[in-house]
Design an enzyme around this catalytic site. Structure first.
Site, PDB file in Angstrom:
ATOM      1  N   GLU A  12       0.822  -1.207   0.000  1.00  9.29           N
ATOM      2  CA  GLU A  12       0.000   0.000   0.000  1.00  9.29           C
ATOM      3  C   GLU A  12       0.857   1.258   0.000  1.00  9.29           C
ATOM      4  OE1 GLU A  12      -4.205  -0.770   1.797  1.00  9.29           O
ATOM      5  OE2 GLU A  12      -3.256   0.726   3.076  1.00  9.29           O
TER       6      GLU A  12
ATOM      7  N   HIS B 233       7.480 -26.823  -1.303  1.00 11.83           N
ATOM      8  CA  HIS B 233       6.792 -27.912  -2.000  1.00 11.83           C
ATOM      9  C   HIS B 233       5.600 -27.398  -2.798  1.00 11.83           C
ATOM     10  CE1 HIS B 233       9.189 -31.015   0.100  1.00 11.83           C
ATOM     11  NE2 HIS B 233       9.347 -29.995   0.935  1.00 11.83           N
TER      12      HIS B 233
ATOM     13  N   LYS C 103     -14.156   0.609  -3.923  1.00 15.05           N
ATOM     14  CA  LYS C 103     -15.269   1.041  -3.063  1.00 15.05           C
ATOM     15  C   LYS C 103     -16.295   1.809  -3.894  1.00 15.05           C
ATOM     16  CE  LYS C 103     -12.387   1.747   1.023  1.00 15.05           C
ATOM     17  NZ  LYS C 103     -11.860   2.743   1.931  1.00 15.05           N
TER      18      LYS C 103
HETATM   19  O1  PA5 Z   1      -3.216   1.384   5.942  1.00 17.64           O
HETATM   20  C1  PA5 Z   1      -4.296   1.894   5.723  1.00 17.64           C
HETATM   21  O2  PA5 Z   1      -4.500   3.119   5.831  1.00 17.64           O
HETATM   22  C2  PA5 Z   1      -5.486   1.035   5.357  1.00 17.64           C
HETATM   23  O3  PA5 Z   1      -5.109  -0.282   5.177  1.00 17.64           O
HETATM   24  C3  PA5 Z   1      -6.549   1.105   6.442  1.00 17.64           C
HETATM   25  O4  PA5 Z   1      -5.990   0.692   7.654  1.00 17.64           O
HETATM   26  C4  PA5 Z   1      -7.748   0.239   6.084  1.00 17.64           C
HETATM   27  O5  PA5 Z   1      -8.246   0.601   4.847  1.00 17.64           O
HETATM   28  C5  PA5 Z   1      -8.831   0.366   7.140  1.00 17.64           C
HETATM   29  O6  PA5 Z   1      -9.274   1.676   7.225  1.00 17.64           O
HETATM   30  P1  PA5 Z   1     -10.067   2.196   8.491  1.00 17.64           P
HETATM   31  O7  PA5 Z   1      -9.206   2.087   9.667  1.00 17.64           O
HETATM   32  O8  PA5 Z   1     -10.395   3.625   8.152  1.00 17.64           O
HETATM   33  O9  PA5 Z   1     -11.299   1.351   8.610  1.00 17.64           O
END
Ligand code: PA5
Length: 444
Positions: A285, A306, A420
């Site tokens: 990310e 494996h 989303k």
């Molecule tokens: O690292 C990040 O920002 C994302 O992975 C969020 O943690 C994830 O999308 C969850 O978001 P939220 O905490 O707003 O529910």
């Protein structure tokens, strides 16, 4: 301290030296707050600034949950659950689920998928449990987590009564915004704040990670001490050659530029599976944007030798491997002798199982290097809170430096919104009418 070995990375000293100025500039930009995404640097000095009073608050809440619950469901997704799960699964007995005699609550995870069977089976399982919920969402609006929380809140109130539910539901969310905050304030839940300047995947050392880890019975003070030791060991002024965050960040960028587009993290302990999952999210990310970024993959070894071993050894040469090695396991077990020796393995009798594992690790590393897979190795002295704290901070800081060398903002995640938007359009969410129309035409 944990150590990084890049001697098998197939990178020359000149290549490493050539990256020094970029790595130092990236580290300085982080420290001076002048980099892209500088409004999300709250994690950088978190370990050295967490107060004893704050730790006590988290521990007190954890104690209350431990006293009143045999099961805790942690509702969260991505950065709002992976860090806690990684630490808890690394430290727990591998058979905790089956062997738990009630000294610690069972920790379950939900809110990280929309699987109807998963949620149904979870709610069925919880019918006989004295359960509590830690609801974690920074935005407070994430569908997966909100759905699980709706189900869990209702069930908890029905099973345990509204008053008890109020005591055993805890929210970890934004200070002001989002449905999770509104609900927590309205219901009077204990709540903790995710600081504005800490993004989800960098939030393990905030209550997001600390509360579930403390509830599971682990020492969060040691975790933070480990992270603080790594913060100090990689601080401004520590030379490039000695700063393992800069070294790791530089090495992986060199490999990327040399055509190694995939990094596989390889562990040799099943307990580290979720450490790899957390690492994948952190790097994926943070770096995968603007059509750039190393693809972070993971294997559990020797298990996956494996299944994926063939590909790693002889597939397209676009990969490098980072081995996560635990120097000393917590327990000792000897390879047994067998009178009949039908499997021919008596030559191993009396050796530590870990010695066999370590030879598998070394043999694999040599084979992969011979096969054209550069190897990096991170060695962790023991699997405990202190060294996991070091490891978490090491990966976080190296990720920030690496993303900046790559030329992206490591602290945003604009691409996560795309699915989303489509999902809401398909589900007919109010406000998405135009998108719904456009998407209907595409799929007609
Ligand atoms: O690292 C990040 O920002 C994302 O992975 C969020 O943690 C994830 O999308 C969850 O978001 P939220 O905490 O707003 O529910």
């Amino acid at each position: 301290m944990i150590k990084l070995d890049i001697t098998q990375a197939q990178i020359s000293a000149q290549e490493m030296a050539a990256l020094e100025s970029q790595a130092v500039a990236a580290q300085e930009a982080l420290e001076n707050g002048t980099c892209a995404g500088n409004d999300f640097l709250g994690w950088l000095h978190l370990p050295s600034t967490i107060t004893a009073q704050f730790i006590t608050e988290v521990q007190d809440c954890a104690e209350r949950l431990r006293r009143n619950c045999d099961t805790i469901v942690v509702a969260g997704i991505g950065g709002s659950y992976l860090g806690a799960r990684a630490v808890i699964e690394a430290l727990n007995n591998s058979f905790q689920w089956l062997t738990n005699k009630g000294e610690n609550p069972d920790i379950l995870f939900a809110g990280n998928n929309i699987g109807e069977d998963y949620l149904y089976e979870l709610t069925q399982y919880l019918r006989d449990r004295k359960f509590g919920v830690i609801n974690i969402s920074k935005s407070g609006t994430t569908t997966e987590t909100a759905l699980a929380f709706r189900l869990l809140k209702k069930q908890c109130e029905e099973q345990r009564g509204k008053e008890v539910a109020r005591q055993v539901i805890v929210a970890i969310t934004d200070a002001r915004r989002g449905a999770a905050r509104t609900t927590a304030d309205k219901e009077g839940y204990t709540s903790f704040v995710i600081p504005d300047n800490v993004g989800g995947r960098f939030s393990v050392l905030t209550p997001v990670g600390l509360l579930p880890i403390a509830v599971a019975g682990f020492d969060i003070t040691k975790l933070i001490q480990g992270a603080a030791a790594m913060e100090e060991a990689t601080a401004t002024g520590v030379p490039y050659e000695q700063n393992i965050c800069m070294q790791y960040a530089a090495a992986r960028n060199i490999l990327y530029r040399n055509g190694k587009k995939i990094e596989i993290i390889a562990n040799y302990q099943p307990k580290l599976h979720y450490i790899s999952e957390w690492w994948k999210q952190l790097y994926g990310e943070s770096e995968g944007k603007e059509n750039k970024g190393i693809f972070p993959a993971a294997v559990d070894l020797t298990t996956d030798l494996h299944s994926m071993g063939q590909w790693i050894q002889e597939g397209e040469r676009s990969i490098f491997e980072t081995v996560l090695s635990i120097e000393e396991p917590e327990h000792k077990l000897l390879f047994p002798s067998d009178d009949e020796n039908l499997d021919g393995l008596n030559f191993l009798a009396g050796k530590r199982v870990d010695q066999v594992n370590k030879m598998a690790e070394l043999g694999t590393q040599l084979a992969h290097v011979d096969g054209g897979v550069p190897n990096l190795r991170i060695s962790v002295p023991r699997l405990n809170e202190y060294y996991l704290g070091q490891l978490i901070y090491f990966f976080e800081k190296a990720c920030g430096i690496s993303g900046l060398i790559l030329g992206v903002n490591p602290f945003n995640q604009p691409g996560v919104e795309a699915y989303k938007k489509n999902m809401f359009a398909l589900l007919g969410k109010p406000g998405y009418e135009k998108e719904t129309e456009a998407i209907q035409q595409r799929i007609r």
